[in-house]
Design an enzyme around this catalytic site. Structure first.
Site, PDB file in Angstrom:
ATOM      1  N   LYS A 107     -27.838  13.494   3.867  1.00  0.00           N
ATOM      2  CA  LYS A 107     -27.720  12.047   3.993  1.00  0.00           C
ATOM      3  C   LYS A 107     -28.576  11.467   5.114  1.00  0.00           C
ATOM      4  O   LYS A 107     -28.704  10.250   5.230  1.00  0.00           O
ATOM      5  CB  LYS A 107     -26.255  11.655   4.171  1.00  0.00           C
TER       6      LYS A 107
HETATM    7  C1  PLP Z   1     -22.541  13.395   0.144  1.00  0.00           C
HETATM    8  C2  PLP Z   1     -22.673  14.843  -0.149  1.00  0.00           C
HETATM    9  C3  PLP Z   1     -22.811  15.333  -1.461  1.00  0.00           C
HETATM   10  C4  PLP Z   1     -22.712  14.443  -2.684  1.00  0.00           C
HETATM   11  O1  PLP Z   1     -23.761  13.534  -2.815  1.00  0.00           O
HETATM   12  P1  PLP Z   1     -23.622  12.283  -3.799  1.00  0.00           P
HETATM   13  O2  PLP Z   1     -24.896  11.555  -3.695  1.00  0.00           O
HETATM   14  O3  PLP Z   1     -22.443  11.490  -3.299  1.00  0.00           O
HETATM   15  O4  PLP Z   1     -23.356  12.826  -5.161  1.00  0.00           O
HETATM   16  C5  PLP Z   1     -23.009  16.689  -1.656  1.00  0.00           C
HETATM   17  N1  PLP Z   1     -23.047  17.531  -0.607  1.00  0.00           N
HETATM   18  C6  PLP Z   1     -22.896  17.109   0.670  1.00  0.00           C
HETATM   19  C7  PLP Z   1     -22.923  18.114   1.757  1.00  0.00           C
HETATM   20  C8  PLP Z   1     -22.714  15.756   0.941  1.00  0.00           C
HETATM   21  O5  PLP Z   1     -22.569  15.350   2.210  1.00  0.00           O
END
Ligand code: PLP
Length: 434
Positions: A107
């Site tokens: 993210k």
């Molecule tokens: C947020 C997250 C996801 C999922 O991503 P999305 O875009 O919400 O599907 C998967 N793995 C980790 C470690 C995350 O922080």
């Protein structure tokens, strides 16, 4: 570029307005009015391009007139300040490690891009009210948002997290930054944090004083730059491999949906695999054609514990709500915690690779797809969305190993925690009205 609301009952807006609004006035998600197509010579130029040039070219049509090319370039350059390596795991499978950013979470890219866009727009608007990004986190997300917005002028970040329910590293990432970041330690569980945030967004008294905004993948500036992972991976692989399949560990489906945008733009991706834990509304939909959101089930891959994924509606829009077209490009598989742990163990013993639970689910989905499709010639990439140290307890117990702290966070464990304790919505309101 204009953006419309998927609820079809709000005015279309520019990229800048879509970023500043987050959600449209009819509570719908924004979607670009058209999906731009890559230039005809894009793929032939790809090998010689820098990642930064490529990213600017991909993002340019989406930001339209809201940013000059120079401003976009500066934002892209500050966003992509780390590597995205593909670690070979077996002969035809690689792990796209998206976790080398400042908070070790995928993210980081979306959070950094959004923070810089919002900061840029606010700086250019003398009448802008003080903007507050308000987020509830169960652990993994908050750190990326906090770090992404750290030091951005004109924006305060307030993060709510459940006391005693996040890992020691996660807590340090939330509570030690200082500057424009404030952590509120809530005496409750994640749902209490989430409820307080939702109530605040509807509270007129607070909204008179502050412009409140969220920072999840609903915001186009957090969602769209995730397309770049697929371009970056494709750029690394396309000279050796013709057919590339991406397996995406998914919760809110922002990341997978961004990958499908890249495909719609013309990036030659053969297939996508939606990989989930027991929160499996999308894999079930792909089986049955019946979309049935559920209550969230807690799992060891808790960043994907989402019972009603917000971005699924965008995926539907990409394929014009055509179920057959969706099934042709997307498969889905879901896994229990015990299957996840078994995959972490076999990745470790057979492939000498340490994966945390989210990545392991991506790996499982990829193998399942190859088997189901009888595909033995494609190259498969699963997205490893977090560094194993972010889920240290689970990884160390399952694999019986001791992880080392990576350089990005080595110092943070010694830094001093600063958090304000709250217990009720009245406490949150008093803080925000101050
Ligand atoms: C947020 C997250 C996801 C999922 O991503 P999305 O875009 O919400 O599907 C998967 N793995 C980790 C470690 C995350 O922080």
């Amino acid at each position: 570029m204009q953006y419309y609301s998927l609820n079809k009952n709000a005015p279309t807006v520019s990229f800048e307005q879509a970023v500043r609004n987050g959600l449209a006035s009819d509570r719908g998600l924004y979607f670009p009015e058209n999906i731009p197509q890559l230039a005809p010579d894009f793929l032939s130029r790809l090998a010689a391009m820098t990642i930064e040039d490529m990213a600017v070219e991909v993002m340019q049509p989406y930001v339209g007139n809201s940013l000059t090319e120079a401003a976009l370039r500066e934002i892209v350059s500050a966003t992509l300040c780390f590597d995205f390596p593909i670690q070979p795991v077996s002969e035809h499978i690689g792990s796209l490690e998206l976790y080398h950013g400042p908070t070790l979470a995928f993210k980081d890219v979306g959070a950094r891009f959004m923070a810089r866009c919002l900061g840029h727009f606010i700086a250019g608007d003398a009448s802008a009210k003080k903007t507050t990004v308000l987020v509830a986190t169960s652990g993994d997300t908050g750190g990326a948002v906090a770090d992404g917005f750290l030091g951005v002028e004109g924006i305060d970040v307030v993060i709510l997290y459940p006391k005693g329910k996040v890992s020691p590293l996660q807590e340090k990432q939330l509570t030690t930054l200082g500057k424009n970041i404030t952590a509120l330690e809530v005496d409750g569980v994640f749902d209490d944090c989430q409820d307080m945030v939702k109530t605040a967004f509807l509270d007129d008294a607070i909204k008179q004083q502050r412009q409140l905004t969220s920072a999840n993948s609903i915001n186009v500036a957090r969602w769209l730059p995730q397309m770049l992972y697929y371009f970056i991976a494709y750029k690394q692989l396309h000279e050796q491999h013709k057919d590339i399949v991406f397996a995406v560990p998914s919760g809110n489906f922002g990341n997978l949906c961004a990958g499908m945008m890249a495909w719609k733009m013309g990036l030659p991706i053969k297939h996508f695999v939606a990989c989930t834990n027991s929160n499996k509304v999308v894999p079930e939909y792909l089986q049955s054609g019946n979309y049935a959101p559920k209550k969230t089930i807690p799992t060891i891959s808790n960043a994907m514990d989402v019972g009603a994924p917000s971005n699924f509606i965008r995926i539907q829009e990409i394929v014009a709500n055509n179920f057959k077209a969706l099934k042709a490009i997307l498969s889905g598989f879901s896994y229990s915690d015990s299957a996840t742990r078994a995959a972490m163990q076999s990745l470790r013993t057979e492939c000498d690779y340490v994966a945390e639970p989210h990545g392991a689910i991506g790996y499982l989905g990829l193998e399942a797809y190859f088997k189901q499709a009888g595909d033995t010639s494609s190259y498969g990439v699963f997205l490893e969305t977090a560094h194993p140290i972010k889920f240290a307890e689970e990884v160390e117990t399952t694999l019986d190993i001791k992880l080392e702290f990576p350089a990005q966070v080595a110092g943070i464990m010694a830094a001093k925690k600063q958090a304000i304790s709250i217990a009720t919505y009245a406490d949150l309101k008093a803080f925000l009205m101050d």
